[in-house]
Enzyme design. Structure first.
Site, PDB file in Angstrom:
ATOM      1  N   HIS A  30       0.866  -1.188   0.000  1.00 25.75           N
ATOM      2  CA  HIS A  30       0.000   0.000   0.000  1.00 25.75           C
ATOM      3  C   HIS A  30       0.897   1.231   0.000  1.00 25.75           C
ATOM      4  CE1 HIS A  30       1.058   0.198   4.218  1.00 25.75           C
ATOM      5  NE2 HIS A  30       0.572  -1.023   4.413  1.00 25.75           N
ATOM      6  N   HIS A  33       4.074   1.392   2.230  1.00 23.46           N
ATOM      7  CA  HIS A  33       5.291   0.724   1.744  1.00 23.46           C
ATOM      8  C   HIS A  33       5.975   1.564   0.664  1.00 23.46           C
ATOM      9  CE1 HIS A  33       2.808  -2.960   2.904  1.00 23.46           C
ATOM     10  NE2 HIS A  33       3.904  -3.127   3.610  1.00 23.46           N
ATOM     11  N   SER A 182      -2.661  -0.367   6.175  1.00 22.74           N
ATOM     12  CA  SER A 182      -2.173  -1.686   6.562  1.00 22.74           C
ATOM     13  C   SER A 182      -2.673  -2.688   5.531  1.00 22.74           C
ATOM     14  CB  SER A 182      -2.753  -2.053   7.941  1.00 22.74           C
ATOM     15  OG  SER A 182      -2.679  -3.448   8.148  1.00 22.74           O
TER      16      SER A 182
END
Ligand code: PAF
Length: 274
Positions: A30, A33, A182
């Site tokens: 996502h 990252h 997350s």
């Protein structure tokens, strides 16, 4: 961007570089990252992202089998973010035999909070991170602050083993409503994504109260647990801790409030530095 699956191929590709900057992930990437990958870019002469769903850090009842594997989409995002090498080993490549040598982090750091509710989790994390840092020859490694305790455990591991690696934390990325990004948000229904905002709201409420001078931290923690329970969550912990070691803070310590709670079948974690 190169997609590499074997350690020998990775070693060959890395021969021309002196300073790999590495973002270890379990994939299903996502914006959090990708922000780490962008942050990594100027910090080394090659940017590597690893994608490996690490069985060692999942308990038998957890979501190892269902954890989303989305390599193709992940690679597209990583290429757009400027990643140079994706290292995505098969399980048999990283663990060709049972991984009987393991890294055991100290209990005072790793058996509290997440480690208390997920026994063995940080042994699995440290063991795979140690191995990923070794195979990528990382000189800089980046981890998100959303996994606050993980970042702290890894920082301490790198320091105590005197690894020549700088560990850098990336700020938690949130959606417009405040939900921390997350991979596990993907398990939430649209209605639960709305309900999930209660977690960050609870943390913000506690952080504000502490900033305004509230000193009864136990009461704030209990109120936080109660607010989550009242809305149907199953909270594991809501805790105000000192940033340096995640133990009970003294009044003048820099603090962080952390929480983990289950919404339906999805366990979410979040934290806010105060
Ligand atoms: O945070 C994660 O995605 C994982 O725990 C990590 C650090 C990649 C180790 O498997």
């Amino acid at each position: 961007m190169q997609l590499i699956h074997t350690i020998s191929e990775l070693r060959e590709a890395l021969r021309q570089y002196r300073h790999p900057a590495v973002v270890p992930t379990m994939g299903n990437l996502h914006a959090g990252h990708l922000a780490l990958v962008r942050q990594a870019k100027p910090l080394g002469d090659v940017t590597i992202s690893t994608i490996f769903v690490n069985r060692l850090q999942f308990a038998p009842h957890e979501d190892f089998d269902t954890y989303p594997r989305t390599l193709e989409a992940d690679c597209e995002h990583l290429e757009a973010a400027g990643c140079d090498i994706v290292f995505a080993p098969a399980e048999a490549e990283l663990y060709p035999q049972a991984q009987t040598f393991k890294v055991h982090p100290p209990t005072e750091l790793a058996d509290i909070l997440e480690g208390h509710f997920r026994p063995g989790f940080f042994i699995g994390v440290c063991t795979v991170v140690m191995k990923l840092l070794a195979v990528t020859q990382a000189r800089t490694a980046l981890f998100g602050k959303k996994d606050y305790q993980q970042l702290m455990v890894i920082r301490n591991m790198v320091k105590q083993f005197a690894l020549p690696i700088e560990v850098i934390g990336g700020e938690t990325q949130r959606n417009d409503a405040g939900l921390a990004l997350s991979s596990r948000n993907g398990y939430l229904t649209p209605a639960q994504r709305e309900e999930a905002l209660l977690l960050s709201r609870t943390l913000r409420h506690i952080a504000e109260a502490v900033r305004h001078g509230e000193t009864d931290l136990a009461r704030l923690e209990q109120e936080g647990m109660h607010a989550l329970r009242a809305a149907g969550w199953l909270p594991d912990y809501v805790a105000v801790r000192r940033q340096s070691d995640l133990h009970a803070p003294q009044p003048h310590d820099a603090k962080v409030v952390l929480a983990a709670a289950r919404l339906g079948t999805t366990r979410l974690i979040d934290n806010l530095e105060i």
